[in-house]
Design a protein around this motif. Structure first.
Motif, PDB file in Angstrom:
ATOM      1  N   PRO A 115      35.900 -63.259  66.687  1.00  0.00           N
ATOM      2  CA  PRO A 115      33.912 -64.208  66.066  1.00  0.00           C
ATOM      3  C   PRO A 115      34.581 -65.063  64.662  1.00  0.00           C
ATOM      4  CG  PRO A 115      34.803 -62.090  64.262  1.00  0.00           C
ATOM      5  CD  PRO A 115      35.579 -62.585  65.957  1.00  0.00           C
ATOM      6  N   TYR A 116      33.421 -66.320  65.082  1.00  0.00           N
ATOM      7  CA  TYR A 116      33.509 -66.847  64.137  1.00  0.00           C
ATOM      8  C   TYR A 116      33.490 -66.664  62.691  1.00  0.00           C
ATOM      9  CZ  TYR A 116      29.201 -68.462  63.529  1.00  0.00           C
ATOM     10  OH  TYR A 116      27.194 -68.433  62.536  1.00  0.00           O
ATOM     11  N   ASN A 117      32.773 -66.509  61.646  1.00  0.00           N
ATOM     12  CA  ASN A 117      32.524 -65.931  60.853  1.00  0.00           C
ATOM     13  C   ASN A 117      34.046 -64.779  60.289  1.00  0.00           C
ATOM     14  OD1 ASN A 117      31.982 -63.499  62.288  1.00  0.00           O
ATOM     15  ND2 ASN A 117      29.866 -63.447  61.043  1.00  0.00           N
TER      16      ASN A 117
ATOM     17  N   MET B 254      33.108 -81.393  65.692  1.00  0.00           N
ATOM     18  CA  MET B 254      32.116 -80.402  64.946  1.00  0.00           C
ATOM     19  C   MET B 254      31.877 -80.154  63.449  1.00  0.00           C
ATOM     20  SD  MET B 254      32.448 -76.432  66.738  1.00  0.00           S
ATOM     21  CE  MET B 254      31.512 -77.031  68.244  1.00  0.00           C
ATOM     22  N   LYS B 255      31.033 -79.676  63.217  1.00  0.00           N
ATOM     23  CA  LYS B 255      30.684 -79.216  61.603  1.00  0.00           C
ATOM     24  C   LYS B 255      30.739 -77.638  61.420  1.00  0.00           C
ATOM     25  CE  LYS B 255      28.086 -83.722  61.331  1.00  0.00           C
ATOM     26  NZ  LYS B 255      26.422 -83.712  61.565  1.00  0.00           N
ATOM     27  N   ALA B 256      31.518 -77.600  60.187  1.00  0.00           N
ATOM     28  CA  ALA B 256      31.389 -76.147  60.211  1.00  0.00           C
ATOM     29  C   ALA B 256      30.992 -76.237  58.514  1.00  0.00           C
ATOM     30  CB  ALA B 256      32.642 -75.763  59.813  1.00  0.00           C
ATOM     31  N   VAL B 257      29.957 -75.468  57.846  1.00  0.00           N
ATOM     32  CA  VAL B 257      29.994 -74.928  57.232  1.00  0.00           C
ATOM     33  C   VAL B 257      30.416 -73.843  56.486  1.00  0.00           C
ATOM     34  CG1 VAL B 257      27.729 -74.302  55.277  1.00  0.00           C
ATOM     35  CG2 VAL B 257      27.583 -75.738  57.452  1.00  0.00           C
TER      36      VAL B 257
ATOM     37  N   ASN C 113      39.458 -61.480  58.209  1.00  0.00           N
ATOM     38  CA  ASN C 113      39.020 -60.695  58.367  1.00  0.00           C
ATOM     39  C   ASN C 113      40.163 -60.277  60.215  1.00  0.00           C
ATOM     40  OD1 ASN C 113      37.675 -58.149  59.456  1.00  0.00           O
ATOM     41  ND2 ASN C 113      36.291 -58.486  58.400  1.00  0.00           N
ATOM     42  N   GLN C 114      41.393 -59.513  59.669  1.00  0.00           N
ATOM     43  CA  GLN C 114      41.506 -59.218  61.160  1.00  0.00           C
ATOM     44  C   GLN C 114      41.034 -58.237  62.126  1.00  0.00           C
ATOM     45  OE1 GLN C 114      45.169 -60.728  62.669  1.00  0.00           O
ATOM     46  NE2 GLN C 114      44.147 -60.141  64.438  1.00  0.00           N
TER      47      GLN C 114
ATOM     48  N   CYS D  87      33.746 -69.135  57.402  1.00  0.00           N
ATOM     49  CA  CYS D  87      33.019 -70.318  58.681  1.00  0.00           C
ATOM     50  C   CYS D  87      31.486 -70.079  57.952  1.00  0.00           C
ATOM     51  CB  CYS D  87      33.531 -70.423  59.520  1.00  0.00           C
ATOM     52  SG  CYS D  87      32.576 -71.486  60.333  1.00  0.00           S
ATOM     53  N   THR D  88      30.807 -69.849  58.007  1.00  0.00           N
ATOM     54  CA  THR D  88      29.033 -69.231  57.726  1.00  0.00           C
ATOM     55  C   THR D  88      28.668 -69.316  59.195  1.00  0.00           C
ATOM     56  OG1 THR D  88      28.076 -70.461  56.112  1.00  0.00           O
ATOM     57  CG2 THR D  88      29.185 -68.705  56.229  1.00  0.00           C
TER      58      THR D  88
END
Length: 195
Positions: A55-57, A1-4, A70-71, A12-13
């Motif tokens: 949420p991944y972001n 998997m690629k993460a920006v 961001n808890q 992670c955006t």
């Protein structure tokens, strides 16, 4: 998997599958989406073996591992997921309630109308309004004659069935409420264990 990943805080955006061509240039992210403001000056692309939880972001890639940034966002999304799963459990309980039972070899519906009729007949026997047998329709459309003892057995079995459905719902809701994260929530099989 690629993460920006944002260089400023590790957030992670974007997430893409390994086979995606991710082209991060000096001006923008070009593939598989176009995102302005995402560039080599502000972001990097890293390969990760596992995506972050939802949420991944709300997660960042820091020191080669996912960390929560961001808890409050994580908690809000988890609570919304729990609410949705509790709703699904409630719907499964309603379906299980009406799924029917077998009493002394007879298939008996357990929908609201049938339960009300059984209660009415048992009360009529108790009040002396009915003394003989009653005609009772089975799900097949066939009729059987039942007496007071048989009707009471159907009522008791129906009540036990309904209570078992609520008990199953309670157990699942408690597990949902106790789930500490999305992975634990996803591991709860809400389709198993219904009467």
């Amino acid at each position: 998997m690629k993460a920006v990943i944002a260089l400023s805080d590790g957030r992670c955006t974007h997430l893409f599958p390994d086979e995606a061509v991710v082209d991060l240039t000096a001006e923008k992210l070009e593939s598989p989406v176009i995102a302005f403001g995402v560039s080599t000056a502000t972001h990097e692309v890293v390969s990760v073996s596992e995506p972050p939880s939802e949420p991944y972001n709300a997660y960042g890639w820091v020191g080669g591992a996912w960390v929560v940034l961001n808890q409050a966002k994580v908690d809000a999304v988890l609570e919304a997921s729990k609410a949705a799963k509790r709703f699904e459990v409630r719907e499964l309980r309603k379906a299980a309630e009406s799924s029917g039972i077998t009493v002394a070899g007879l298939p008996v519906p357990t929908d609201d109308k049938t339960r009300d009729r059984v209660d009415q007949i048992v009360n009529a026997y108790a009040d002396g309004d009915i003394t003989g047998t009653v005609d009772f329709e089975l799900p097949s459309g066939d009729f059987v004659e039942l007496n007071a003892v048989q009707m009471q057995a159907i009522k008791a079995a129906g009540a036990q069935h309904i209570q078992a459905c609520f008990s199953s719902q309670k157990t699942l809701v408690q597990a949902i409420n106790a789930a500490p994260d999305h992975d634990a929530l996803a591991a709860i099989d809400i389709t198993a264990g219904w009467p």
